[in-house]
Design an enzyme around this catalytic site. Structure first.
Site, PDB file in Angstrom:
ATOM      1  N   LYS A 189       0.825  -1.209   0.000  1.00  0.00           N
ATOM      2  CA  LYS A 189       0.000   0.000   0.000  1.00  0.00           C
ATOM      3  C   LYS A 189       0.867   1.270   0.000  1.00  0.00           C
ATOM      4  CE  LYS A 189      -3.972  -2.114  -0.168  1.00  0.00           C
ATOM      5  NZ  LYS A 189      -4.250  -3.253   0.599  1.00  0.00           N
TER       6      LYS A 189
HETATM    7  C1  LIG Z   1      -5.371  -4.239   0.948  1.00  0.00           C
HETATM    8  C2  LIG Z   1      -6.824  -4.178   1.030  1.00  0.00           C
HETATM    9  C3  LIG Z   1      -7.538  -4.640   2.145  1.00  0.00           C
HETATM   10  C4  LIG Z   1      -6.948  -5.474   3.231  1.00  0.00           C
HETATM   11  O1  LIG Z   1      -5.927  -4.969   3.934  1.00  0.00           O
HETATM   12  P1  LIG Z   1      -4.924  -5.961   4.708  1.00  0.00           P
HETATM   13  O2  LIG Z   1      -4.181  -4.977   5.561  1.00  0.00           O
HETATM   14  O3  LIG Z   1      -4.070  -6.610   3.678  1.00  0.00           O
HETATM   15  O4  LIG Z   1      -5.725  -6.912   5.496  1.00  0.00           O
HETATM   16  C5  LIG Z   1      -8.909  -4.438   2.209  1.00  0.00           C
HETATM   17  N1  LIG Z   1      -9.561  -3.832   1.213  1.00  0.00           N
HETATM   18  C6  LIG Z   1      -8.926  -3.407   0.113  1.00  0.00           C
HETATM   19  C7  LIG Z   1      -9.728  -2.737  -0.944  1.00  0.00           C
HETATM   20  C8  LIG Z   1      -7.543  -3.576  -0.040  1.00  0.00           C
HETATM   21  O5  LIG Z   1      -6.932  -3.184  -1.149  1.00  0.00           O
END
Ligand SMILES: *Cc1c(COP(=O)(O)O)cnc(C)c1O
Length: 388
Positions: A189
């Protein structure tokens, strides 16, 4: 040669120093002063009263829904164009996800379709306590319309802002949109704690409820007393140290992602049938992932062809999220589908967008793209000459 990554972690000396500082403080795990500090800094930045640091964005979605009492029998409308985590978290509560198709231009949940879904569910007497719109690829959903529609049907909005930290809608930052919002600090991210997430709200009661559920629902007494099922979902103090350092660099990292997007936009500018996804209004975007959308009938090649060329050059690229209603596990879930998400899935390709890309990697990617697009333009010109 190592492959060029789509969106790898961007670590500097500051993150390393922060981990060592958290380590030396003696607060290794699970909680500690770095967690409190990280929560406070994020709450201040986003203008939220409460922030709860958790072990993942998925955990934040799960507890955010539980804190509102979501459970078996409830129906939760969400975007079909998303990562599985959103739909999985809804399923953990025993509620049913209801997939809503996308606006064909922005890829975000289509508010008109959401309204149809809510109206049908209301007519059928179903319980719809919440809606979970997803901020796709770092640009915000239309919370102005979605918020107004959800309010009319008595549903609260839990914004899945896992991808959009740093983005805005109508002057408000992602994280401050919706009745509550979640962030993800997964490794790919805009900023990462190697793994982590956050729940954000202005409501004190739900924030404390999320904290309580995240620490095994342990009652506030000296012995271990439990009256409910809880979870082990808090962020470790060491990782919060990384988060503080990353947050300090967030604007700089977003600026680097934006520069990548500008470079891609310039590269495809003269290629008919190739566009940069979500380009309009992208000053509000955090440019998490930049994707090309290829119309094969106009371009003479497909997004998959472009992906294959990049793969051959050891450059990572990826189709946009495969819509949830097409996933085998969710195939029997209710859905309101127009085909917009499916079209984006087959025509979109996310390009290397990370802030840790080196100059040399950027040059390599741009070179491969430029050469491919130029060669395709030459063939389409010779094709049309033959036709003439
Ligand atoms: C990355 C992501 C998540 C989940 O996050 P994690 O920290 O990996 O559990 C949830 N929703 C969306 C749209 C994402 O891109």
């Amino acid at each position: 040669m190592t492959p060029v990554l789509l969106s790898g972690p961007d670590m500097s000396y500051a993150e390393r120093a922060a981990v060592i500082e958290a380590f030396d403080s003696g607060w290794i795990a699970p909680l500690g002063p770095a967690v409190d500090d990280f929560e406070q800094r994020m709450a201040d930045r986003l203008g939220r009263r409460h922030a709860v640091a958790l072990s993942s964005g998925t955990a934040a979605l799960h507890l955010g829904l539980l804190a509102w009492g979501v459970g078996p029998g409830d129906v939760i409308p969400t975007s079909t164009m998303t990562f599985a985590a959103t739909a999985n978290a809804i399923s953990y509560t025993g509620a049913t996800p209801y997939f809503v198709d996308a606006d064909p231009q922005t890829g975000q949940m289509d508010p008109g379709l959401l309204e149809e879904v809510l109206s049908t569910l209301q007519r059928d007497g179903r319980s719809v306590p919440a809606v979970v719109p997803v901020d796709l690829l770092g640009s915000c959903a239309d919370y102005t319309r979605i918020g107004a529609i959800a309010w009319r049907y008595g549903a609260r909005v839990l914004a899945d802002s896992a991808e959009s930290l740093g983005a805005h809608h109508a002057g408000r930052p992602a994280g401050k949109l919706g009745d509550a919002a979640i962030l993800s600090f997964n490794g790919n991210k805009v900023m990462t704690t190697s793994g982590g997430g956050m729940y954000l709200t202005d409501d004190e009661a739900t924030a404390s409820r999320v904290r309580f559920l995240a620490t095994q629902a342990r009652e506030p007494v000296a012995h271990y007393e439990h009256r409910e099922i809880g979870y082990n979902y808090r962020l470790s103090n060491l990782l919060a140290g990384v988060g503080i350092a990353q947050l300090g660099r967030l604007d700089d990292m977003i600026a680097r992602r934006r520069a990548r997007r500008e470079a891609y936009a310039a590269l495809v500018a003269d290629s008919p049938g190739v566009e940069i996804f979500q380009r309009s209004g992208d000053l509000d975007d955090n440019c998490w992932l930049t994707a090309a959308v290829v119309d094969p009938d106009v371009a003479g090649f497909s997004a998959a062809d472009l992906g294959a060329v990049l793969t051959a050059a050891r450059i990572e690229s990826r189709p946009l999220w495969k819509p949830m209603h097409l996933q085998p596990i969710f195939a029997s879930s209710p859905a309101r589908i127009t085909g917009a998400a499916e079209r984006l899935f087959s025509t979109g390709l996310a390009l290397p967008s990370g802030s840790a890309l080196t100059e040399a990697e950027c040059r390599q990617v741009d070179g491969v793209l430029h050469e491919f697009l130029a060669s395709r333009m030459r063939c389409s010109t010779s094709r049309s000459t033959t036709v003439l």
